[in-house]
Design a protein around this motif. Structure first.
Motif, mmCIF file in Angstrom:
data_model
loop_
_atom_site.group_PDB
_atom_site.id
_atom_site.type_symbol
_atom_site.label_atom_id
_atom_site.label_comp_id
_atom_site.label_asym_id
_atom_site.label_seq_id
_atom_site.Cartn_x
_atom_site.Cartn_y
_atom_site.Cartn_z
ATOM 1 N N LEU A 64 0.817 -1.211 0.000
ATOM 2 C CA LEU A 64 0.000 0.000 0.000
ATOM 3 C C LEU A 64 0.854 1.266 0.000
ATOM 4 O O LEU A 64 0.342 2.362 0.264
ATOM 5 C CB LEU A 64 -0.933 0.012 1.222
ATOM 6 C CG LEU A 64 -1.992 -1.094 1.282
ATOM 7 C CD1 LEU A 64 -2.747 -1.027 2.603
ATOM 8 C CD2 LEU A 64 -2.958 -0.988 0.112
ATOM 9 N N ALA A 65 2.129 1.131 -0.313
ATOM 10 C CA ALA A 65 3.025 2.290 -0.315
ATOM 11 C C ALA A 65 2.537 3.444 -1.187
ATOM 12 O O ALA A 65 2.809 4.609 -0.862
ATOM 13 C CB ALA A 65 4.434 1.864 -0.732
ATOM 14 N N PRO A 66 1.818 3.197 -2.279
ATOM 15 C CA PRO A 66 1.355 4.327 -3.098
ATOM 16 C C PRO A 66 0.485 5.339 -2.349
ATOM 17 O O PRO A 66 0.337 6.472 -2.807
ATOM 18 C CB PRO A 66 0.576 3.653 -4.222
ATOM 19 C CG PRO A 66 1.226 2.314 -4.376
ATOM 20 C CD PRO A 66 1.560 1.897 -2.964
ATOM 21 N N ILE A 67 -0.107 4.953 -1.199
ATOM 22 C CA ILE A 67 -0.971 5.900 -0.485
ATOM 23 C C ILE A 67 -0.218 6.727 0.546
ATOM 24 O O ILE A 67 -0.839 7.520 1.268
ATOM 25 C CB ILE A 67 -2.154 5.185 0.206
ATOM 26 C CG1 ILE A 67 -1.683 4.387 1.424
ATOM 27 C CG2 ILE A 67 -2.917 4.308 -0.773
ATOM 28 C CD1 ILE A 67 -2.817 3.902 2.314
ATOM 29 N N ASP A 68 1.088 6.601 0.625
ATOM 30 C CA ASP A 68 1.833 7.270 1.699
ATOM 31 C C ASP A 68 1.604 8.774 1.740
ATOM 32 O O ASP A 68 1.585 9.379 2.815
ATOM 33 C CB ASP A 68 3.330 6.962 1.583
ATOM 34 C CG ASP A 68 3.678 5.570 2.085
ATOM 35 O OD1 ASP A 68 2.766 4.872 2.582
ATOM 36 O OD2 ASP A 68 4.854 5.167 1.953
ATOM 37 N N ASP A 69 1.429 9.406 0.604
ATOM 38 C CA ASP A 69 1.199 10.852 0.594
ATOM 39 C C ASP A 69 -0.171 11.227 1.156
ATOM 40 O O ASP A 69 -0.411 12.403 1.478
ATOM 41 C CB ASP A 69 1.326 11.408 -0.826
ATOM 42 C CG ASP A 69 2.768 11.462 -1.309
ATOM 43 O OD1 ASP A 69 3.685 11.358 -0.457
ATOM 44 O OD2 ASP A 69 2.992 11.600 -2.526
ATOM 45 N N LEU A 70 -1.067 10.242 1.289
ATOM 46 C CA LEU A 70 -2.385 10.504 1.866
ATOM 47 C C LEU A 70 -2.391 10.384 3.387
ATOM 48 O O LEU A 70 -3.325 10.872 4.040
ATOM 49 C CB LEU A 70 -3.414 9.526 1.294
ATOM 50 C CG LEU A 70 -3.595 9.496 -0.227
ATOM 51 C CD1 LEU A 70 -4.637 8.435 -0.602
ATOM 52 C CD2 LEU A 70 -3.992 10.863 -0.766
ATOM 53 N N LEU A 71 -1.382 9.747 3.941
ATOM 54 C CA LEU A 71 -1.361 9.486 5.379
ATOM 55 C C LEU A 71 -1.090 10.766 6.163
ATOM 56 O O LEU A 71 -0.297 11.605 5.744
ATOM 57 C CB LEU A 71 -0.274 8.462 5.722
ATOM 58 C CG LEU A 71 -0.349 7.110 5.016
ATOM 59 C CD1 LEU A 71 0.835 6.240 5.431
ATOM 60 C CD2 LEU A 71 -1.666 6.406 5.332
ATOM 61 N N PRO A 72 -1.726 10.915 7.327
ATOM 62 C CA PRO A 72 -1.419 12.082 8.156
ATOM 63 C C PRO A 72 -0.010 11.953 8.727
ATOM 64 O O PRO A 72 0.384 10.870 9.173
ATOM 65 C CB PRO A 72 -2.473 12.010 9.264
ATOM 66 C CG PRO A 72 -2.821 10.561 9.359
ATOM 67 C CD PRO A 72 -2.738 10.039 7.950
ATOM 68 N N PRO A 73 0.775 13.013 8.754
ATOM 69 C CA PRO A 73 2.111 12.951 9.350
ATOM 70 C C PRO A 73 2.026 12.892 10.864
ATOM 71 O O PRO A 73 1.008 13.296 11.447
ATOM 72 C CB PRO A 73 2.779 14.246 8.883
ATOM 73 C CG PRO A 73 1.622 15.188 8.694
ATOM 74 C CD PRO A 73 0.484 14.342 8.192
ATOM 75 N N PRO A 74 3.052 12.383 11.533
ATOM 76 C CA PRO A 74 3.030 12.316 13.008
ATOM 77 C C PRO A 74 2.736 13.650 13.679
ATOM 78 O O PRO A 74 2.193 13.679 14.770
ATOM 79 C CB PRO A 74 4.440 11.802 13.337
ATOM 80 C CG PRO A 74 4.814 10.967 12.152
ATOM 81 C CD PRO A 74 4.235 11.699 10.971
ATOM 82 N N SER A 75 3.077 14.755 13.027
ATOM 83 C CA SER A 75 2.798 16.077 13.619
ATOM 84 C C SER A 75 1.309 16.330 13.784
ATOM 85 O O SER A 75 0.907 17.220 14.550
ATOM 86 C CB SER A 75 3.421 17.171 12.762
ATOM 87 O OG SER A 75 2.856 17.183 11.460
ATOM 88 N N GLN A 76 0.470 15.560 13.092
ATOM 89 C CA GLN A 76 -0.979 15.720 13.196
ATOM 90 C C GLN A 76 -1.623 14.723 14.151
ATOM 91 O O GLN A 76 -2.835 14.726 14.316
ATOM 92 C CB GLN A 76 -1.618 15.593 11.817
ATOM 93 C CG GLN A 76 -1.243 16.715 10.862
ATOM 94 C CD GLN A 76 -1.895 16.575 9.491
ATOM 95 O OE1 GLN A 76 -2.721 15.673 9.271
ATOM 96 N NE2 GLN A 76 -1.516 17.438 8.564
ATOM 97 N N TYR A 77 -0.820 13.862 14.764
ATOM 98 C CA TYR A 77 -1.384 12.893 15.702
ATOM 99 C C TYR A 77 -1.931 13.614 16.917
ATOM 100 O O TYR A 77 -1.314 14.541 17.438
ATOM 101 C CB TYR A 77 -0.319 11.877 16.133
ATOM 102 C CG TYR A 77 0.132 10.921 15.049
ATOM 103 C CD1 TYR A 77 -0.409 10.950 13.775
ATOM 104 C CD2 TYR A 77 1.151 9.995 15.303
ATOM 105 C CE1 TYR A 77 0.008 10.075 12.790
ATOM 106 C CE2 TYR A 77 1.583 9.114 14.318
ATOM 107 C CZ TYR A 77 1.020 9.163 13.064
ATOM 108 O OH TYR A 77 1.454 8.302 12.080
ATOM 109 N N LYS A 78 -3.095 13.167 17.377
ATOM 110 C CA LYS A 78 -3.766 13.820 18.507
ATOM 111 C C LYS A 78 -3.118 13.446 19.843
ATOM 112 O O LYS A 78 -2.760 12.314 20.058
ATOM 113 C CB LYS A 78 -5.235 13.412 18.524
ATOM 114 C CG LYS A 78 -5.999 13.736 17.247
ATOM 115 C CD LYS A 78 -6.131 15.223 17.041
ATOM 116 C CE LYS A 78 -6.978 15.527 15.802
ATOM 117 N NZ LYS A 78 -7.105 16.971 15.554
#
Length: 343
Positions: free
Chosen positions: A329-343
């Motif tokens: 599923l590596a092609p979706i990496d740009d869709l993932l939220p970065p750790p800076s957005q983790y609650k």
């Protein structure tokens, strides 16, 4: 006049049939549906948070630092909570199913139900009376560290069969989050003026921050971040489950109030995001989920069709959580939220 519930995108976005309309005509009759989320825990089957501490002390310590735990001491002191209760005719935030089902953990002791804690282990993993012994039984001379993969799988399936929402299948956990983070109660939203769910909820960012408690692999020493392949699966499962639950909320709507409109807008947004995933990975289970809503009309009186689509999406999400290879599923990496957005 139909209402277009889609949020206005900042860039052109394509949906399955060029869009998704919600026609919530005032006075239309909605078909009755069975609730599927946000129902109160069965207090008679709750064992209480303390029962988990013996084996999961590190997880418990992490939980005690979260708003999930702290709500038992804070929610009833908030003026906005009292205002919602007043609008609904409720005398106490802690003494009614409407508030308790998402904000507290009830337990039955000596024939009486009381509040045991805030949002707890059993809020997410299910009331534990019927599965806690199966979950903790490794067999003579076997520990968590020495258990074979085959034995772990048997124990996992037995625990799920006894009612546990086991985190090894991400769908089982995602649906517990969305039981409450979609606020599946029309009267609570339209009469009580409670927020219509956590509109910004996204499974990765909301599970990998403060509430993360991945201590099992290290024997309680390290709260390890989830590996990237698992995060990829988590992101897709989260979207599929969110779409399922948003549709179920739409199916409950009886008029064109904020509850129905917000639920439809959320469903359209998650559908759009799932299409963004599918264009990158072309997965058959994601395709199944999207096909179930390709011609779906989000209208009052169409609850049976909407719930059938939700059922198909839920089945696809469970299967995807079981079978998906996150490495692919590596092609979706740009869709993932970065750790800076983790609650």
């Amino acid at each position: 006049m139909p209402i277009d519930p889609r949020p206005r995108p900042t860039a052109p976005a394509r949906l399955a049939a060029g869009g998704w309309l919600l026609a919530l005509a005032a006075g239309a009759a909605a078909q009755p549906t069975q609730p599927t989320g946000g129902d109160p825990l069965d207090a008679a089957r709750v064992v209480g948070a303390d029962a988990c501490t013996k084996c999961h002390a590190a997880e418990m310590a992490q939980w005690q630092r979260t708003p999930h735990h702290q709500t038992i001491d804070t929610l009833h002191r908030k003026p906005e909570a009292d205002a919602i209760a007043d609008r609904l005719g409720l005398r106490s935030v802690k003494r009614n199913d409407t508030c308790v089902r998402c904000h507290y953990t009830p337990i039955e002791q000596s024939g009486r139900v009381r509040i045991d804690s805030g949002v707890s282990c059993e809020s997410c993993h299910g009331p534990a009376r019927d599965w806690i012994e199966v979950h903790a039984e490794y067999g003579p001379g076997v520990t968590r560290e020495t258990e074979s993969p085959e034995a772990r799988q048997r124990r996992r399936l037995a625990s799920i069969g006894a009612g546990m929402n086991n985190p090894s299948n991400l769908y089982l956990i995602a649906r517990q989050c969305l039981d409450c983070h979609t606020t599946p109660d029309e009267r609570l939203v339209d009469v009580g003026q409670h927020p219509a769910g956590s509109g910004e909820f996204e499974l990765v960012s909301w599970s990998q921050g403060m509430v993360r408690h991945n201590f099992v692999r290290s024997g309680g020493a390290v709260n390890a971040p989830s590996a990237l392949p698992r995060v990829r699966v988590m992101y897709v499962v989260g979207l599929m489950t969110d779409l399922e639950y948003s549709l179920r909320a739409v199916a409950r709507a009886t008029d064109a109030g904020r509850f129905g409109r917000t639920s439809a807008a959320r469903a359209a947004d998650r559908k759009q995001k799932l299409w963004a995933v599918q264009r990158l990975v072309d997965d058959p289970l994601v395709a199944t989920a999207l096909e179930s809503v390709s011609d779906l009309e989000l209208t009052l009186g169409n609850a049976d069709a909407i719930n059938a689509a939700a059922d198909a999406i839920g089945a696809a999400a469970y299967a995807f959580a079981e079978r998906a290879d996150g490495a692919r599923l590596a092609p979706i990496d740009d869709l993932l939220p970065p750790p800076s957005q983790y609650k």
